[in-house]
Design a protein around this motif. Structure first.
Motif, PDB file in Angstrom:
ATOM      1  N   LYS A 150      -7.399   5.484  -6.872  1.00  0.00           N
ATOM      2  CA  LYS A 150      -6.322   6.356  -7.346  1.00  0.00           C
ATOM      3  C   LYS A 150      -6.269   6.370  -8.881  1.00  0.00           C
ATOM      4  O   LYS A 150      -7.049   5.697  -9.541  1.00  0.00           O
ATOM      5  CB  LYS A 150      -4.993   5.910  -6.729  1.00  0.00           C
ATOM      6  CG  LYS A 150      -4.957   6.040  -5.196  1.00  0.00           C
ATOM      7  CD  LYS A 150      -4.884   7.482  -4.718  1.00  0.00           C
ATOM      8  CE  LYS A 150      -5.417   7.692  -3.315  1.00  0.00           C
ATOM      9  NZ  LYS A 150      -4.620   7.133  -2.251  1.00  0.00           N
TER      10      LYS A 150
ATOM     11  N   GLY B  89      -2.206  -1.352  -3.301  1.00  0.00           N
ATOM     12  CA  GLY B  89      -0.766  -1.475  -3.466  1.00  0.00           C
ATOM     13  C   GLY B  89      -0.091  -0.132  -3.387  1.00  0.00           C
ATOM     14  O   GLY B  89      -0.761   0.905  -3.330  1.00  0.00           O
TER      15      GLY B  89
ATOM     16  N   ALA C 105      -3.578   8.907   5.938  1.00  0.00           N
ATOM     17  CA  ALA C 105      -2.496   7.956   5.644  1.00  0.00           C
ATOM     18  C   ALA C 105      -1.140   8.638   5.520  1.00  0.00           C
ATOM     19  O   ALA C 105      -0.111   7.989   5.681  1.00  0.00           O
ATOM     20  CB  ALA C 105      -2.800   7.188   4.362  1.00  0.00           C
ATOM     21  N   SER C 106      -1.124   9.957   5.232  1.00  0.00           N
ATOM     22  CA  SER C 106       0.155  10.669   5.174  1.00  0.00           C
ATOM     23  C   SER C 106       0.790  10.742   6.553  1.00  0.00           C
ATOM     24  O   SER C 106       2.009  10.688   6.686  1.00  0.00           O
ATOM     25  CB  SER C 106      -0.046  12.108   4.670  1.00  0.00           C
ATOM     26  OG  SER C 106      -0.716  12.140   3.446  1.00  0.00           O
TER      27      SER C 106
ATOM     28  N   SER D  11       0.844  -1.203   0.000  1.00  0.00           N
ATOM     29  CA  SER D  11       0.000   0.000   0.000  1.00  0.00           C
ATOM     30  C   SER D  11       0.873   1.244   0.000  1.00  0.00           C
ATOM     31  O   SER D  11       2.075   1.175   0.298  1.00  0.00           O
ATOM     32  CB  SER D  11      -0.909   0.027   1.244  1.00  0.00           C
ATOM     33  OG  SER D  11      -0.143   0.249   2.415  1.00  0.00           O
ATOM     34  N   GLY D  12       0.246   2.363  -0.295  1.00  0.00           N
ATOM     35  CA  GLY D  12       0.955   3.638  -0.202  1.00  0.00           C
ATOM     36  C   GLY D  12       1.336   3.933   1.238  1.00  0.00           C
ATOM     37  O   GLY D  12       2.409   4.501   1.504  1.00  0.00           O
ATOM     38  N   THR D  13       0.475   3.541   2.153  1.00  0.00           N
ATOM     39  CA  THR D  13       0.756   3.747   3.576  1.00  0.00           C
ATOM     40  C   THR D  13       2.003   2.968   3.979  1.00  0.00           C
ATOM     41  O   THR D  13       2.860   3.482   4.715  1.00  0.00           O
ATOM     42  CB  THR D  13      -0.449   3.282   4.420  1.00  0.00           C
ATOM     43  OG1 THR D  13      -1.634   3.859   3.869  1.00  0.00           O
ATOM     44  CG2 THR D  13      -0.303   3.713   5.861  1.00  0.00           C
TER      45      THR D  13
ATOM     46  N   SER E 177       0.571   5.393  -4.466  1.00  0.00           N
ATOM     47  CA  SER E 177      -0.491   4.466  -4.042  1.00  0.00           C
ATOM     48  C   SER E 177      -1.227   3.928  -5.265  1.00  0.00           C
ATOM     49  O   SER E 177      -1.454   4.661  -6.232  1.00  0.00           O
ATOM     50  CB  SER E 177      -1.489   5.185  -3.134  1.00  0.00           C
ATOM     51  OG  SER E 177      -2.661   4.395  -2.981  1.00  0.00           O
TER      52      SER E 177
ATOM     53  N   ASP F 210       4.892  12.483  -0.559  1.00  0.00           N
ATOM     54  CA  ASP F 210       3.685  11.653  -0.618  1.00  0.00           C
ATOM     55  C   ASP F 210       3.008  11.927  -1.963  1.00  0.00           C
ATOM     56  O   ASP F 210       2.203  12.854  -2.099  1.00  0.00           O
ATOM     57  CB  ASP F 210       2.752  11.969   0.559  1.00  0.00           C
ATOM     58  CG  ASP F 210       1.495  11.097   0.543  1.00  0.00           C
ATOM     59  OD1 ASP F 210       1.256  10.414  -0.471  1.00  0.00           O
ATOM     60  OD2 ASP F 210       0.746  11.126   1.542  1.00  0.00           O
TER      61      ASP F 210
ATOM     62  N   ALA G 160       1.043   9.856  -3.532  1.00  0.00           N
ATOM     63  CA  ALA G 160      -0.013   8.846  -3.668  1.00  0.00           C
ATOM     64  C   ALA G 160      -1.053   9.235  -4.724  1.00  0.00           C
ATOM     65  O   ALA G 160      -1.589   8.379  -5.420  1.00  0.00           O
ATOM     66  CB  ALA G 160      -0.693   8.616  -2.317  1.00  0.00           C
ATOM     67  N   GLU G 161      -1.322  10.553  -4.828  1.00  0.00           N
ATOM     68  CA  GLU G 161      -2.393  11.016  -5.718  1.00  0.00           C
ATOM     69  C   GLU G 161      -1.845  11.616  -7.009  1.00  0.00           C
ATOM     70  O   GLU G 161      -2.620  12.110  -7.816  1.00  0.00           O
ATOM     71  CB  GLU G 161      -3.244  12.069  -4.974  1.00  0.00           C
ATOM     72  CG  GLU G 161      -3.825  11.537  -3.665  1.00  0.00           C
ATOM     73  CD  GLU G 161      -4.545  12.604  -2.830  1.00  0.00           C
ATOM     74  OE1 GLU G 161      -4.620  13.766  -3.275  1.00  0.00           O
ATOM     75  OE2 GLU G 161      -5.029  12.264  -1.736  1.00  0.00           O
TER      76      GLU G 161
HETATM   77  C1  LIG Z   1      -4.360   7.156  -0.829  1.00  0.00           C
HETATM   78  C2  LIG Z   1      -3.375   7.986  -0.104  1.00  0.00           C
HETATM   79  C3  LIG Z   1      -2.399   7.422   0.729  1.00  0.00           C
HETATM   80  C4  LIG Z   1      -2.382   5.983   1.114  1.00  0.00           C
HETATM   81  O1  LIG Z   1      -2.307   5.070   0.099  1.00  0.00           O
HETATM   82  P1  LIG Z   1      -2.884   3.585   0.342  1.00  0.00           P
HETATM   83  O2  LIG Z   1      -2.373   2.848  -0.824  1.00  0.00           O
HETATM   84  O3  LIG Z   1      -4.371   3.704   0.374  1.00  0.00           O
HETATM   85  O4  LIG Z   1      -2.334   3.098   1.632  1.00  0.00           O
HETATM   86  C5  LIG Z   1      -1.461   8.267   1.293  1.00  0.00           C
HETATM   87  N1  LIG Z   1      -1.489   9.588   1.090  1.00  0.00           N
HETATM   88  C6  LIG Z   1      -2.412  10.172   0.319  1.00  0.00           C
HETATM   89  C7  LIG Z   1      -2.361  11.646   0.121  1.00  0.00           C
HETATM   90  C8  LIG Z   1      -3.398   9.389  -0.285  1.00  0.00           C
HETATM   91  O5  LIG Z   1      -4.357   9.981  -1.017  1.00  0.00           O
END
Ligand SMILES: *Cc1c(COP(=O)(O)O)cnc(C)c1O
Length: 495
Positions: A305, A312, A201-202, A172-174, A300, A276, A278-279
């Motif tokens: 996403k 993942g 999650a950040s 995961s991104g986390t 992420s 981060d 993720a997005e």
């Molecule tokens: C979705 C997201 C994450 C976490 O990613 P996961 O894969 O859901 O664990 C972290 N930071 C931001 C800004 C996100 O949008």
């Protein structure tokens, strides 16, 4: 608004056909009705099986033509009607389907309640098809888990797009963010600066490491970390005799933060940056790919996403040693001994070969997905242009955003309606809009955490009070986007 593009010929007839054929057409249509036109193919009326039944009861035979059907005024709508118009007409007349007519009364479509009142979700997975090829290959070779050729190729593909040398695919991104903090030795007693305007999650991984988050406000031009607030936080820390162990900078809603000033502040204090991203996979800052700016950066592939592996993440860096160690920590920190020697605590954070196959398929369409999301945003911006009180998330000249979510703030005095009321009204139309992220310094779980504002007021609080995320999936149809625009225009036009 576009109509319904099923082959209309199968449901349109003139009066020459028999009752039997009319019944057969009604049966095949799946609509419980067909459309009757005159010899110039101009719309006359709808015909239901009830209409045929009445002809039979009046003594007609199955082989007779339907010529004797009386004329009635069926409900129709003119081309250009909005979904709102259609739903209102359907509710008023208690019907589910309405023919759409052009100026010459020719049928150009059929508006179906089922089609125009379908729920529209905020952001859903958008599969390409190529994913199955990679997944099938994994099945064929029984290379299911844990690692394997799909993982290697997926890591390479993401590293290439992000313009970094090394990548480790994780669950995961986390998990990627957590590993980043571990790699930088963040531990109990440490403090970590983190964007406040973000998803939890950040910040959560800071607490996994028993460290303390210190939140930094956003700035108005990018909605991302305010260099001004960051500078002030460093100054305060320095005066108090401490420094953060790391700075987590978030690229929100697909838009990069303003890294030149942020990196120069952080490097002046020799504090590493974790990006981060993720997005923001596929976004750029001054022409450079998102994911290049942190010493370590996290992507992420969660279901909502820009691309997804169902779940993942990926940790990327130019530093090979860091990524090698990330791989080691994410596979239970096993020392190379047959009996598995352990000298430190590890995690089970690696991505499976199956999911990496999904990711590989998705990577083939990443730029397409970014363009599709940007097109959704552009359609909103154009469709809502000229309305009072609508302020889109800006895209500074140095930014190429993925527009992961199309976001805006509402000035309720100008618009005559609040962001919350808009979200509620959209929900009643089965359109899933959401508030923007609630800032972390406002979250009960982080109560008591320190927070540094952009200036003399909190930008993230103002954004939260008035922000809306509109449905933004790359798989949305034009009709769906049009329906949202029409609904928004109805809500905002009432000033
Ligand atoms: C979705 C997201 C994450 C976490 O990613 P996961 O894969 O859901 O664990 C972290 N930071 C931001 C800004 C996100 O949008």
């Amino acid at each position: 608004m576009s109509g319904w593009d099923r082959n209309l010929d199968n449901i349109i007839t003139d009066r020459s056909i028999s009752l039997r054929l009319a019944l057969a057409m009604i049966n095949d249509s799946g609509l419980g009705m067909i459309l009757l036109v005159d010899c110039d193919r101009r719309f006359e009326r709808t015909v239901t099986d009830g209409d045929i039944r009445r002809l039979l009861l009046d003594g007609a035979e199955m082989g007779d033509s339907i010529r004797s059907l009386p004329h009635i005024d069926s409900i129709t709508l003119p081309l250009g009607s909005t979904p709102r118009d259609a739903i209102d007409a359907m509710n008023e007349h208690d019907i589910d389907d309405i023919p759409l007519l052009d100026a010459d009364s020719h049928v150009v479509g059929l508006l179906r309640r089922r089609e125009i009142s379908k729920p529209i979700a905020l952001s859903t997975p958008h599969m390409e098809g190529a994913e199955m090829d990679y997944v099938e290959e994994a099945f064929r070779t029984n290379w299911i888990a844990p690692l394997g050729p799909n993982v290697d190729a997926f890591e390479q593909a993401v590293a290439d797009v992000a313009g970094v040398a090394h990548a480790a695919a994780v669950s995961s991104g986390t998990a990627a963010l957590h590993l980043a903090l571990r790699l930088l030795d963040v531990g109990p007693g440490d403090r970590v600066f983190c964007s406040s305007f973000t998803f939890a999650a950040s910040a959560n991984p800071i607490v996994y490491q028993y460290a303390e988050p210190v939140f930094i406000d956003a700035e108005p031009q990018s909605w991302n970390m305010s260099p001004q607030a960051l500078e002030r936080a460093f100054k305060t820390a320095k005066a108090e005799g401490w420094l953060p162990k790391a700075v987590i900078v978030v690229n929100l809603y697909g838009q990069s933060a303003d890294y030149d000033p942020i990196l120069s502040i952080c490097s002046a204090h020799e504090v590493p940056v974790i990006e981060d991203a993720a997005e923001s996979l596929g976004a750029t800052y001054k022409g450079q790919a998102s994911g290049r700016f942190g010493l370590l950066s996290a992507f992420s592939f969660n279901g909502n996403k820009i691309i997804t592996t169902s779940g993942g993440g990926m940790l990327v860096s130019d530093d090979e040693q860091l990524i090698t160690r990330a791989r080691y920590l994410s596979t239970q920190a096993r020392q190379p001994a047959a009996h598995y020697e352990h000298t430190e605590i590890g995690y089970n954070y690696r991505m499976s070969n199956i999911l990496a196959g999904v990711g590989l398929g998705q990577m083939t369409v990443l730029s397409e997905r970014v363009e599709q999301r940007r097109a959704v945003f552009a359609a909103y911006a154009e469709g809502l242009a000229g309305l009072y009180g609508v302020h889109w998330m800006p895209e500074p000249e140095w930014s190429y955003s993925t527009r992961w979510l199309s976001t805006l703030t509402i000035d309720s005095t100008e618009a005559g309606i609040s962001a919350n009321d808009i979200i509620q009204s959209l929900a009643s139309e089965l359109i899933e809009a959401r508030p923007v992220w609630k800032p972390m310094h406002r979250q009960p779980v982080f109560a008591g955490a320190r927070y540094f504002e952009h200036g003399n007021f909190s930008v993230s609080d103002a954004l939260f009070a008035n922000g809306i995320c509109l449905p933004s999936g790359s798989n949305m149809s034009t009709a769906e986007v049009d329906r949202i625009i029409a609904t928004m225009r109805g809500l905002l036009g009432k000033r």
